[in-house]
Write a protein that holds these residues in place. Structure first.
Motif, short mmCIF file in Angstrom:
data_model
loop_
_atom_site.label_atom_id
_atom_site.label_comp_id
_atom_site.label_asym_id
_atom_site.label_seq_id
_atom_site.Cartn_x
_atom_site.Cartn_y
_atom_site.Cartn_z
N THR A 141 -25.79 52.42 -32.90
CA THR A 141 -26.22 51.31 -32.04
C THR A 141 -25.92 49.98 -32.72
OG1 THR A 141 -27.96 52.64 -31.03
CG2 THR A 141 -28.18 50.24 -30.89
N THR A 142 -26.30 49.87 -33.98
CA THR A 142 -26.03 48.64 -34.72
C THR A 142 -24.56 48.53 -35.08
OG1 THR A 142 -28.29 48.63 -35.58
CG2 THR A 142 -26.65 47.35 -36.80
N MET A 143 -23.92 49.67 -35.40
CA MET A 143 -22.50 49.63 -35.77
C MET A 143 -21.65 49.11 -34.64
SD MET A 143 -20.66 50.44 -38.51
CE MET A 143 -19.60 49.02 -38.32
N LYS A 144 -21.95 49.49 -33.41
CA LYS A 144 -21.21 48.96 -32.26
C LYS A 144 -21.35 47.44 -32.17
CE LYS A 144 -23.19 51.48 -29.16
NZ LYS A 144 -23.61 51.95 -27.82
N ARG A 145 -22.57 46.97 -32.40
CA ARG A 145 -22.82 45.53 -32.33
C ARG A 145 -22.07 44.80 -33.45
NH1 ARG A 145 -29.13 44.77 -32.31
NH2 ARG A 145 -28.62 42.66 -31.57
N VAL A 146 -22.02 45.42 -34.63
CA VAL A 146 -21.25 44.83 -35.73
C VAL A 146 -19.80 44.62 -35.29
CG1 VAL A 146 -20.28 45.31 -38.01
CG2 VAL A 146 -22.70 45.77 -37.56
N ARG A 147 -19.22 45.66 -34.71
CA ARG A 147 -17.82 45.57 -34.29
C ARG A 147 -17.65 44.47 -33.24
NH1 ARG A 147 -13.44 47.61 -36.96
NH2 ARG A 147 -11.75 46.60 -35.85
N LYS A 148 -18.58 44.40 -32.33
CA LYS A 148 -18.45 43.43 -31.23
C LYS A 148 -18.54 41.99 -31.72
CE LYS A 148 -20.18 46.59 -27.69
NZ LYS A 148 -21.32 46.98 -26.84
N VAL A 149 -19.49 41.71 -32.62
CA VAL A 149 -19.61 40.31 -33.05
C VAL A 149 -18.43 39.90 -33.92
CG1 VAL A 149 -22.12 40.26 -32.85
CG2 VAL A 149 -21.10 40.85 -35.04
N LEU A 150 -17.92 40.82 -34.73
CA LEU A 150 -16.75 40.46 -35.55
C LEU A 150 -15.51 40.33 -34.68
CD1 LEU A 150 -17.30 42.65 -38.75
CD2 LEU A 150 -17.76 40.22 -38.43
N GLN A 151 -15.38 41.23 -33.71
CA GLN A 151 -14.21 41.18 -32.84
C GLN A 151 -14.23 39.94 -31.95
OE1 GLN A 151 -12.51 45.26 -31.90
NE2 GLN A 151 -13.07 44.55 -29.88
N ALA A 152 -15.40 39.39 -31.70
CA ALA A 152 -15.50 38.17 -30.89
C ALA A 152 -14.91 36.97 -31.61
CB ALA A 152 -16.96 37.90 -30.54
N HIS A 153 -14.84 37.04 -32.95
CA HIS A 153 -14.36 35.89 -33.73
C HIS A 153 -13.07 36.18 -34.48
CE1 HIS A 153 -18.14 33.87 -32.89
NE2 HIS A 153 -18.79 34.95 -33.28
N ARG A 154 -12.68 37.44 -34.58
CA ARG A 154 -11.46 37.81 -35.28
C ARG A 154 -10.68 38.78 -34.41
NH1 ARG A 154 -12.76 34.20 -37.39
NH2 ARG A 154 -13.15 33.65 -39.57
N PRO A 155 -9.39 38.54 -34.20
CA PRO A 155 -8.63 39.46 -33.33
C PRO A 155 -8.51 40.86 -33.92
CG PRO A 155 -7.18 37.88 -34.44
CD PRO A 155 -8.57 37.43 -34.70
N ASP A 156 -8.58 40.96 -35.25
CA ASP A 156 -8.42 42.26 -35.89
C ASP A 156 -9.33 42.35 -37.11
OD1 ASP A 156 -7.48 44.79 -36.48
OD2 ASP A 156 -5.74 44.05 -37.60
N PRO A 157 -10.65 42.39 -36.90
CA PRO A 157 -11.54 42.46 -38.06
C PRO A 157 -11.38 43.77 -38.80
CG PRO A 157 -12.76 42.89 -36.04
CD PRO A 157 -11.37 42.48 -35.63
N LEU A 158 -11.64 43.74 -40.09
CA LEU A 158 -11.50 44.94 -40.93
C LEU A 158 -12.88 45.35 -41.43
CD1 LEU A 158 -8.40 43.97 -43.10
CD2 LEU A 158 -8.46 45.43 -41.08
N ILE A 159 -13.20 46.61 -41.24
CA ILE A 159 -14.46 47.16 -41.75
C ILE A 159 -14.13 48.43 -42.51
CG2 ILE A 159 -16.74 48.05 -41.16
CD1 ILE A 159 -16.55 46.52 -38.51
N ASP A 160 -14.46 48.45 -43.79
CA ASP A 160 -14.26 49.69 -44.54
C ASP A 160 -15.59 50.19 -45.08
OD1 ASP A 160 -13.99 47.44 -46.41
OD2 ASP A 160 -13.55 48.95 -47.91
#
Length: 991
Positions: free
Chosen positions: A773-792
């Protein structure tokens, strides 16, 4: 300058490059606190009473150290009355001047990153003859008196605040005398003075008295936080309630009561759902009630008056007047740019990115009758609402899709109720109707029956492939059951590998029996092959995500009453003639009329997404804070910034050096590089200004525990916590967070703030304490500001007793759809494990990920079968630059990666224990990675499909380029035997 701190908890807590202001003295020898005394003339003995007003409960059991003006320790010291209010001492003063009394010296043992700090006990160092001359305490008032000058702490952060100076018993009694039999006394406080003691009354409250007006100032648009301390001196007070009145200015302007909230009484959970909390105050305890006022940006300047009304069971309502002066100015973003102002408390109730939208690369769910289409997969539903068939269209190379697809199931998934009349399959009347919640989620309900039981099935599917079933089985009358079980019959060719249920990833076993045990963080498994698989977990309505990473045993798995059935339940895996059967059983039981059992199931269909080897090889990580020009010169273009670094000093609180962080990230962007920072929520630094407020929430955010740990935690927290990571070099200490909580909402808002204001390009996650639930939100907020955010994601192997023998891949599989790369990790065995273990436990490829290696710098030959190296910058041995150079010379980013697991891989060896993966630039050249699992040196021959490579065998050359630490220069001929050392291999270019 860098000091490496490698620990069991993970690669997480790595480097220290923080320059700290020097401490005033050696705290490890003397403790963090002292009083300075003035002695006007030398004397055989001087007397002093220090009004230290300590918050530690038993100061009489803690040593004091007295030092002379020259810094030497005074041996001749006698202790008089020692209590929380004051300490009486007599000591020899051989010289005039300033003496120091250190009154909480401690001893630190254990690992530096998980210290065990205990406070030194009193010891008699006085000379016997001197002590006799001094006599007993009745004579001490006639001695020369030392003058108390002031209190000091080793640094500003360690200092006790005014809210940590305790009231004396006499002051408390005087306060109570003025309040008759009042059960609850209230003390308003601004945000500038966070309440820090919960078992003692501050001196300031006793002296000023209860009640009074909450007066503060705010700017238009600011979020103003404040507190009301509630003390229950005589009896326990239950069910505290808080209400607000409108705030009104003299000109009639109003800030409505709806703009105010009390965080302790509930809010919005991490899952976006409202909740309420009950607040009770035990006898003698203080409860901090934290509140917030959202001042409208349109508010007219002026003084707004209102009230906070506090009541409780059997306690009459009390009013705290409020007088809030709203200034002329307007703040930016509610004032969130300054965390010390605690405006960010409103983040606790945030719903940012809490929606059912779709994030890349996932696609909206396609619904056609009872078939649900998601990225690369289809789920056809049965009349029970469970899957009748699952089809994967991922190809074996994991880089694209095939039209025909691969079916996972040999027969529908079934929930079966068995009684004396036989086995009854849970069934509804027809295939359920699908309802859309948004492009990324659908749900359905089924009213079903199985024998004497009614089944209510509530289910959902999300675009990443996660199926969630809440199945309530109810008995209309008393019934005796032989079993309730789940049957998942899988196709043999789809059940090639298995991990979970106490087994590390390997070939799927022919027969496994598993039973529930609270000592093990195990409630399911993954079964599949590279391009098709199914993860499942068995739960009930009381499921709570356990703690992980060394702390599982302190908050373990709650046994599901349905599936566990008091130890009678379990799971069997069997290789049968028609299928590979995963069967979860719960065993015999009696159900009473009206009783309901929850047989909940979570399933995930893998892979989640395709891999992108070209992108993976192009993104080269430098895992260390350092000079950007030097990093770029080494060939890296992505920098991972740990905590304990100049721009990110404090673990999981990356907000206190914003200018330095922004400057570094801007400089990286100017060089065409990207920067990711360390930030998770598993623990939180003691430097977080919100920490006292989080304590006031009980154990909503901070886990319950035995306390201890670094001195700051013991001296400033209430004792009920789990001490977490500590960095000695910058005295950063942390406490463990309590699984799922509103701190996740804060975290999401914090990431949004970092992306907007600091320009971060993504996250480095070092083990994770939140769910999808939180991981999806992480992806969404980063993707809103970066076209290709990186999460490792890094993980140390969790397959050990302290972590409950959970496979890291299984623990984090729910997060895999939203991350880009793995780094598995410390304690992973790269030498004594099978290729199947590498594939399923380490590589990430069956789930749509690629990664790197860590433990002992990995095995570079085996790693290249999966596109893995170690990470540059991590340690002296972590140096993939030679391989990077070879990749670039070959052009690996233009090649197609065809793994050894692909049935028609164009290059194979003549041995099962020596494998080959091909990087094919068809018609030009191919790079062959060879790695051995043979126990001794062997010679292998390659079987090459020359047509698939687009090369002519007559013209082909086989060349191994020299790479330091990897392989010597060598050439081979087509068909020639290639020598391979045990545990090693080759990279051979064919052109």
């Amino acid at each position: 300058m860098a000091g490496w701190l490698l620990g069991v908890a993970g690669a997480a807590h790595a480097q220290t490059l923080v320059t700290q202001q020097p401490l005033r003295w050696n705290a490890d020898a003397l403790g963090n606190h002292r009083y300075l005394l003035q002695v006007d003339a030398p004397a055989k003995a001087v007397h002093v009473v220090i009004p230290w007003r300590r918050r530690d409960a038993q100061p009489q059991h803690v040593a004091v150290i007295v030092t002379a003006p020259d810094g030497s320790t005074v041996a001749n010291v006698r202790r008089g009355r020692i209590d929380q209010a004051s300490g009486e001492l007599v000591f020899q003063a051989a010289q005039a001047g300033t003496y120091a009394v250190y009154y909480q010296p401690y001893v630190s043992k254990g690992r530096s990153n998980y210290p065990t700090v205990s406070y030194a006990e009193p010891s008699d160092t006085a000379d016997a003859a001197w002590a006799r001359k001094v006599g007993d305490a009745t004579h001490w008032t006639h001695l020369p008196q030392a003058k108390v000058l002031r209190y000091e702490a080793v640094d500003d952060f360690d200092a006790y605040t005014s809210m940590e100076r305790t009231a004396t018993p006499a002051e408390q009694q005087a306060l109570l005398a003025g309040h008759g039999s009042d059960a609850l006394l209230l003390f308003p406080e601004t945000r500038a003075n966070p309440i820090r003691m919960f078992d003692a009354l501050p001196e300031s409250w006793a002296k000023r008295g209860a009640g009074g007006t909450l007066s503060d100032t705010a700017q238009r648009g600011e979020y103003l936080s404040f507190q009301v301390g509630a003390w229950a001196p005589r009896v326990a007070v239950n069910h505290v309630d808080v209400r607000f009145a409108d705030l009104r200015a003299d000109d009639g302007s109003i800030i409505p009561a709806s703009a105010l909230t009390c965080f302790n009484l509930g809010g919005i959970g991490y899952d976006g759902k409202p909740f309420t909390s009950r607040v009770d105050v035990a006898q003698g305890r203080v409860q901090a009630l934290w509140m917030g006022l959202d001042v409208p940006a349109s508010a007219k300047p002026g003084v707004y008056r209102g009230e906070v009304i506090v009541s409780a069971d059997g306690v009459a309502a009390q009013s705290i007047p409020m007088a809030i002066t709203v200034g002329e100015g307007n703040v930016v973003a509610h004032g969130d740019d300054d965390p010390v102002k605690l405006t960010r408390l409103r983040w606790l109730n945030s719903t940012l990115a809490q929606d059912d939208s779709v994030v890349k690369p996932f696609t909206p769910i396609a619904v056609k009758d009872g078939t649900l289409g998601i990225l690369g997969r289809e789920i056809r539903l049965d009349a029970s609402g469970l899957p009748a068939q699952i089809t994967s269209h991922f190809d074996e190379r994991m880089t694209g899709f095939s039209g025909q697809g691969k079916t996972l199931l040999a027969a529908p998934v079934q929930l079966i109720v068995e009684d004396d009349g036989g086995a009854h399959v849970l069934k509804g009347a027809h295939v359920p109707q699908i309802h859309s919640d948004g492009p990324g989620k659908v749900h359905w309900q089924v009213g079903a029956s199985a024998g004497a039981l009614r089944g209510d099935v509530n289910a959902s599917l999300e675009a990443d492939g996660t199926l969630v079933y809440s199945i309530a089985l109810s008995a209309a009358q008393d019934v005796s059951l032989r079993d309730i079980r789940l049957s998942i019959p899988m196709q043999h060719d789809a059940a090639r590998y298995q991990l979970g249920l106490g087994r590390q990833g390997d070939r799927a076993p022919d027969d496994v029996g598993w039973k529930w045990r609270v000592q093990n963080n195990q409630d399911g498994a993954w079964i599949g092959t590279v391009n098709a698989g199914l993860e499942f977990h068995l739960r009930d309505e009381n499921y709570r995500r356990p703690l992980n990473t060394n702390f599982y045993q302190q908050q373990p798995l709650r046994m599901p009453a349905s599936w566990d059935n008091q130890g009678q339940g379990g799971i069997r895996l069997r290789n049968e003639d028609k299928d590979y059967l995963a069967e979860a059983y719960s065993g015999p039981r009696q159900m009473k009329a009206g009783e309901t059992l929850h047989y909940d199931i979570v399933m995930r269909v893998t892979p989640f997404k395709t891999i992108d080897p070209a992108k993976h090889f192009a993104e080269r990580f430098f895992h260390k804070y350092g000079d950007l020009d030097a990093i770029k010169a080494d060939g890296a273009n992505v920098v991972n910034i740990h905590h304990a670094t100049p721009i990110n000093p404090w673990i999981n609180y990356p907000f206190l050096e914003p200018a330095a962080m922004r400057a570094y990230i801007d400089a990286a962007h100017q060089r065409g590089m990207r920067v990711k920072i360390y930030d998770t929520v598993r623990e939180v630094s003691d430097r977080a200004p919100e920490l006292p407020m989080l304590e006031s929430l009980g154990h909503e955010v901070i886990s319950t525990g035995k306390g201890g740990g670094f001195s700051w935690l013991q001296e400033h927290l209430d004792g009920d916590y789990i001490a977490a990571w500590h960095v000695p070099e910058n005295r950063d200490a942390a406490v463990i967070n309590a699984g799922q909580s509103r701190w996740h909402n804060y975290y999401i808002e914090g990431l949004d703030w970092l992306a907007r204001n600091e320009g971060i390009d993504g996250l480095y996650l070092d083990d994770v304490a939140y769910d999808r639930t939180t991981m999806k939100r992480v992806r969404k907020v980063l993707q809103a500001h970066r076209p290709d955010p990186l999460i490792d994601l890094h993980s140390a192997s969790q397959y050990n007793p302290r972590d409950g023998y959970i496979n890291s891949a299984l623990l984090y599989m729910e997060l895999f759809p939203y991350i880009d790369r793995l780094w598995f990790g410390e304690e992973f065995d790269y030498e004594k494990t099978s290729p199947a273990y590498w594939l399923t436990e380490i590589s990430g490829i069956p789930y749509g990920l690629m990664g790197e290696m860590l433990q002992n710098d990995g095995n570079p030959w085996r790693g290249m079968l999966f596109g893995m190296t170690n990470r540059l910058g991590w340690s002296a041995g972590s140096d993939p630059r030679g391989l990077w150079k070879l990749w670039d010379a070959f052009g690996i980013e233009q090649a197609e990666m065809i793994g050894w697991w692909v049935h028609d891989t164009p290059v194979k060896t003549n041995r099962d224990d020596v494998l080959a993966t091909s990087y094919v630039r068809k018609g030009r050249k191919t790079l062959i990675a060879i790695a051995s699992w043979a126990p001794q040196k062997v010679e292998v021959k390659l079987a090459v499909d020359w047509k698939a490579l687009g090369l002519s065998p007559a013209k082909a050359t086989f060349t191994a380029t020299a790479v330091n630490g990897f392989q010597p220069q060598a050439t081979f001929k087509a068909g020639e035997a290639i020598p391979v050392e045990p545990g090693k291999g080759w990279l051979i270019e064919v052109e």
